[in-house]
Design a protein around this motif. Sequence first.
Motif, PDB file in Angstrom:
ATOM      1  N   PRO A 264      -2.404  13.822 -17.978  1.00 60.38           N
ATOM      2  CA  PRO A 264      -2.578  12.463 -17.338  1.00 60.38           C
ATOM      3  C   PRO A 264      -1.894  12.127 -16.210  1.00 60.38           C
ATOM      4  O   PRO A 264      -0.614  12.443 -16.348  1.00 60.38           O
ATOM      5  N   ILE A 265      -2.204  11.552 -15.118  1.00 62.93           N
ATOM      6  CA  ILE A 265      -1.575  11.100 -14.011  1.00 62.93           C
ATOM      7  C   ILE A 265      -1.156   9.875 -14.168  1.00 62.93           C
ATOM      8  O   ILE A 265       0.090   9.396 -14.083  1.00 62.93           O
ATOM      9  N   ASP A 266      -2.078   8.736 -14.488  1.00 62.36           N
ATOM     10  CA  ASP A 266      -1.820   7.383 -14.981  1.00 62.36           C
ATOM     11  C   ASP A 266      -2.769   6.880 -16.058  1.00 62.36           C
ATOM     12  O   ASP A 266      -3.649   7.872 -16.781  1.00 62.36           O
ATOM     13  N   ASP A 267      -3.244   5.958 -16.257  1.00 60.29           N
ATOM     14  CA  ASP A 267      -4.090   5.315 -17.109  1.00 60.29           C
ATOM     15  C   ASP A 267      -5.651   5.562 -16.923  1.00 60.29           C
ATOM     16  O   ASP A 267      -6.216   5.811 -17.776  1.00 60.29           O
ATOM     17  N   THR A 268      -5.857   5.822 -15.440  1.00 57.29           N
ATOM     18  CA  THR A 268      -7.286   5.983 -15.274  1.00 57.29           C
ATOM     19  C   THR A 268      -7.625   7.457 -14.670  1.00 57.29           C
ATOM     20  O   THR A 268      -8.567   7.859 -14.385  1.00 57.29           O
ATOM     21  N   LEU A 269      -6.530   8.153 -14.232  1.00 59.66           N
ATOM     22  CA  LEU A 269      -6.530   9.449 -13.615  1.00 59.66           C
ATOM     23  C   LEU A 269      -5.975  10.407 -14.405  1.00 59.66           C
ATOM     24  O   LEU A 269      -4.987  10.378 -15.053  1.00 59.66           O
ATOM     25  N   ASP A 270      -6.706  11.673 -14.629  1.00 60.30           N
ATOM     26  CA  ASP A 270      -6.344  12.964 -14.940  1.00 60.30           C
ATOM     27  C   ASP A 270      -6.220  14.071 -14.103  1.00 60.30           C
ATOM     28  O   ASP A 270      -7.016  14.109 -13.223  1.00 60.30           O
ATOM     29  N   LEU A 271      -5.261  14.943 -13.992  1.00 61.25           N
ATOM     30  CA  LEU A 271      -5.172  16.117 -13.452  1.00 61.25           C
ATOM     31  C   LEU A 271      -5.937  17.329 -14.436  1.00 61.25           C
ATOM     32  O   LEU A 271      -5.556  17.573 -15.315  1.00 61.25           O
ATOM     33  N   VAL A 272      -6.891  17.578 -13.777  1.00 57.49           N
ATOM     34  CA  VAL A 272      -7.432  19.071 -14.645  1.00 57.49           C
ATOM     35  C   VAL A 272      -7.165  20.360 -13.697  1.00 57.49           C
ATOM     36  O   VAL A 272      -7.579  20.349 -12.461  1.00 57.49           O
ATOM     37  N   VAL A 273      -6.814  21.275 -14.351  1.00 56.47           N
ATOM     38  CA  VAL A 273      -6.320  22.587 -13.970  1.00 56.47           C
ATOM     39  C   VAL A 273      -7.178  23.652 -14.713  1.00 56.47           C
ATOM     40  O   VAL A 273      -6.780  23.615 -16.008  1.00 56.47           O
ATOM     41  N   THR A 274      -7.811  24.611 -13.881  1.00 57.68           N
ATOM     42  CA  THR A 274      -8.421  25.612 -14.444  1.00 57.68           C
ATOM     43  C   THR A 274      -7.459  26.709 -14.233  1.00 57.68           C
ATOM     44  O   THR A 274      -7.196  27.121 -12.793  1.00 57.68           O
TER      45      THR A 274
ATOM     46  N   MET B  82       0.840  -1.382   0.118  1.00 58.18           N
ATOM     47  CA  MET B  82      -0.064   0.124   0.095  1.00 58.18           C
ATOM     48  C   MET B  82       0.956   1.314  -0.165  1.00 58.18           C
ATOM     49  O   MET B  82       0.554   1.975  -0.578  1.00 58.18           O
ATOM     50  N   SER B  83       2.021   1.255   0.866  1.00 56.31           N
ATOM     51  CA  SER B  83       2.960   2.559   0.910  1.00 56.31           C
ATOM     52  C   SER B  83       3.674   2.714  -0.665  1.00 56.31           C
ATOM     53  O   SER B  83       3.622   3.753  -0.926  1.00 56.31           O
ATOM     54  N   VAL B  84       4.066   1.494  -1.382  1.00 54.64           N
ATOM     55  CA  VAL B  84       4.526   1.684  -2.526  1.00 54.64           C
ATOM     56  C   VAL B  84       3.444   2.215  -3.615  1.00 54.64           C
ATOM     57  O   VAL B  84       3.875   3.186  -4.417  1.00 54.64           O
ATOM     58  N   ARG B  85       2.177   2.044  -3.422  1.00 52.09           N
ATOM     59  CA  ARG B  85       1.090   2.495  -4.367  1.00 52.09           C
ATOM     60  C   ARG B  85       0.782   3.784  -4.232  1.00 52.09           C
ATOM     61  O   ARG B  85       0.914   4.456  -5.104  1.00 52.09           O
ATOM     62  N   SER B  86       1.067   4.249  -2.963  1.00 53.56           N
ATOM     63  CA  SER B  86       0.852   5.544  -2.436  1.00 53.56           C
ATOM     64  C   SER B  86       1.901   6.697  -2.919  1.00 53.56           C
ATOM     65  O   SER B  86       1.866   7.651  -3.557  1.00 53.56           O
ATOM     66  N   ILE B  87       3.175   5.929  -2.865  1.00 56.76           N
ATOM     67  CA  ILE B  87       4.340   6.597  -3.322  1.00 56.76           C
ATOM     68  C   ILE B  87       4.221   6.890  -4.887  1.00 56.76           C
ATOM     69  O   ILE B  87       4.522   7.905  -5.357  1.00 56.76           O
ATOM     70  N   GLU B  88       3.916   5.966  -5.564  1.00 57.77           N
ATOM     71  CA  GLU B  88       3.714   5.749  -7.130  1.00 57.77           C
ATOM     72  C   GLU B  88       2.684   6.843  -7.267  1.00 57.77           C
ATOM     73  O   GLU B  88       3.016   7.659  -8.242  1.00 57.77           O
ATOM     74  N   TYR B  89       1.500   6.812  -6.719  1.00 58.64           N
ATOM     75  CA  TYR B  89       0.658   7.776  -7.087  1.00 58.64           C
ATOM     76  C   TYR B  89       0.963   9.218  -6.903  1.00 58.64           C
ATOM     77  O   TYR B  89       0.773  10.244  -7.873  1.00 58.64           O
ATOM     78  N   SER B  90       1.856   9.496  -5.553  1.00 55.89           N
ATOM     79  CA  SER B  90       2.342  10.842  -5.347  1.00 55.89           C
ATOM     80  C   SER B  90       3.073  11.352  -6.441  1.00 55.89           C
ATOM     81  O   SER B  90       3.040  12.346  -6.817  1.00 55.89           O
ATOM     82  N   GLN B  91       4.001  10.566  -6.643  1.00 53.73           N
ATOM     83  CA  GLN B  91       4.994  10.882  -7.731  1.00 53.73           C
ATOM     84  C   GLN B  91       4.594  11.155  -9.011  1.00 53.73           C
ATOM     85  O   GLN B  91       4.907  12.342  -9.810  1.00 53.73           O
TER      86      GLN B  91
ATOM     87  N   TYR C 120       1.398  12.245  -9.581  1.00 55.00           N
ATOM     88  CA  TYR C 120       0.547  13.352  -9.403  1.00 55.00           C
ATOM     89  C   TYR C 120       1.476  14.587  -9.395  1.00 55.00           C
ATOM     90  O   TYR C 120       1.276  15.589 -10.197  1.00 55.00           O
ATOM     91  N   TYR C 121       2.397  14.601  -8.614  1.00 51.11           N
ATOM     92  CA  TYR C 121       3.523  15.897  -8.849  1.00 51.11           C
ATOM     93  C   TYR C 121       4.088  15.952  -9.897  1.00 51.11           C
ATOM     94  O   TYR C 121       4.330  17.177 -10.584  1.00 51.11           O
TER      95      TYR C 121
END
Length: 121
Positions: free
Chosen positions: A77-87, A37-46, A48-49
């Motif tokens: 795109p953040i990964d295959d299923t998530l996008d970062l949307v910025v206005t 779970m920690s590895v997945r969280s670190i990958e997501y954070s990386q 995202y940033y």
Amino acid sequence: MKRNGIGTASFVFAIFVLIMTCLGVLSMYQASLQHSMSVRSIEYSQNYYDALSRVSRKIAGMQTHDSDKKEQTLIEPIDDTLDLVVTVKVENDQYRIENQYTHNHDLWKEDDSIQVWNGKE
């Protein structure tokens, strides 16, 4: 000749060893789950940033190249299923991030394999 409880002591010791073995195995399993779970969280954070950094570079490029500045929505795109949307909005002839959120574009699939009580029937 009378025995002085050697069988009882051996039984208690065997139960103690069995309990300690079970607790050790459960602890290792829990540690493995927390590590994954920690590895997945670190990958997501990386990811995202990294996406946020790419958006910031796009905004910096827009600052120098756009002559007619207007409100825009940037999708990274953040990964295959998530996008970062910025206005971004224009304020004092400069772009400013107004809003940012993640958008999940993966389709939700309902699972009907288990009967679930709906509160009526």
